[in-house]
Design an enzyme around this catalytic site. Structure first.
Site, mmCIF file in Angstrom:
data_model
loop_
_atom_site.group_PDB
_atom_site.id
_atom_site.type_symbol
_atom_site.label_atom_id
_atom_site.label_comp_id
_atom_site.label_asym_id
_atom_site.label_seq_id
_atom_site.Cartn_x
_atom_site.Cartn_y
_atom_site.Cartn_z
ATOM 1 N N GLY A 67 0.825 -1.191 0.000
ATOM 2 C CA GLY A 67 0.000 0.000 0.000
ATOM 3 C C GLY A 67 0.866 1.249 0.000
ATOM 4 O O GLY A 67 2.082 1.198 0.183
ATOM 5 N N ASP A 69 2.183 5.226 -1.511
ATOM 6 C CA ASP A 69 2.608 5.906 -2.727
ATOM 7 C C ASP A 69 4.102 5.684 -2.949
ATOM 8 O O ASP A 69 4.572 4.561 -2.959
ATOM 9 C CB ASP A 69 2.254 7.396 -2.617
ATOM 10 C CG ASP A 69 2.127 8.081 -3.963
ATOM 11 O OD1 ASP A 69 3.137 8.165 -4.682
ATOM 12 O OD2 ASP A 69 1.019 8.547 -4.307
ATOM 13 N N VAL A 70 4.862 6.755 -3.102
ATOM 14 C CA VAL A 70 6.287 6.679 -3.434
ATOM 15 C C VAL A 70 7.136 6.896 -2.185
ATOM 16 O O VAL A 70 6.849 7.779 -1.374
ATOM 17 C CB VAL A 70 6.656 7.745 -4.488
ATOM 18 C CG1 VAL A 70 8.164 7.774 -4.723
ATOM 19 C CG2 VAL A 70 5.919 7.477 -5.789
ATOM 20 N N CYS A 164 5.351 9.726 -0.231
ATOM 21 C CA CYS A 164 4.008 9.276 0.129
ATOM 22 C C CYS A 164 2.935 10.145 -0.503
ATOM 23 O O CYS A 164 1.819 10.253 0.005
ATOM 24 C CB CYS A 164 3.839 9.219 1.653
ATOM 25 S SG CYS A 164 5.031 8.106 2.429
#
EC number: 2.3.1.181
Length: 209
Positions: A67, A69-70, A164
């Site tokens: 789960g 983002d980056v 994120c």
């Protein structure tokens, strides 16, 4: 519970090891395991991730099944991959995320750092910025991926992403917060020493006394 300290390893090698262990845990052929390690520089993009959040493509980026983002991984950042069977522990993924946050909050408190949760955001935060990212995945209710906490790493690589997915997210490290050198082995030791007891407290297995 097995603890395996891998040192500094490539992301692909660590992921392959996670897959093998997770399969063994699912089949009850392998004990639950905590992998502690550091990665060579790499950006990872979670299921909710957007490649536009990577502003500099000079470092390899890998899309993965956790789960979030980056985020960036590199030497000096402690990464933990717990391979845990949540089925006998109630299949409560949200509570598992809160357990990982509590683990890291309690560890950094040993170094005099006050860390906390932010409502609606997964991870560990301080007054100076985000200290740890958390992103997990599950297969047959066996956990994969985990946490990444900045200990004594160079934080400049975070300036080339929106970590994120938050464009103005400040990033902290344990060493900067403490204002003195922090040994990675000391942090690993404290994480390892707390992990099993806190896991059993937050997510007791069915039938456990």
């Amino acid at each position: 519970m097995i603890l395996n300290d891998l040192g500094v390893v490539d992301y692909a090698a660590a992921f392959s090891l996670q897959e093998r262990i997770a399969d063994g845990v699912y089949r009850n052929a392998t004990p639950e395991t905590l992998l502690l390690l550091e990665h060579h520089p790499v950006y990872t993009i979670g299921r909710a991730g957007c490649e536009e959040n990577i502003l500099d493509h000079s470092i390899q980026a890998i899309r993965i099944s956790r789960g979030g983002d980056v985020t960036f991984h590199g030497p000096g950042q402690l990464v933990g991959y717990p391979l845990i069977n949540l089925r006998p522990r109630g299949c409560d993924l949200r509570h598992y995320l809160r357990f990982l946050e509590e683990l890291l909050i309690s560890v950094v408190a040993d170094f005099g750092v006050s860390a906390f949760r932010v409502p609606g955001k997964t991870g560990v935060w301080t007054d100076q910025g985000k200290l740890a990212a958390i992103g997990v995945g599950v297969r047959h209710w066996v956990t994969m991926h985990g946490f990444a906490m900045n200990v004594n790493n160079d934080l400049s690589s975070f300036e080339r992403i929106n970590p994120c997915g938050i464009a103005t997210c400040p990033i902290a490290s344990l060493e900067r917060l403490c204002g003195c050198p922090i040994a990675m082995d000391e942090v690993k030791s404290r994480v390892a020493g707390r992990f099993q007891g806190l896991l059993d407290e937050w997510l007791p297995a069915a039938g456990a006394l």
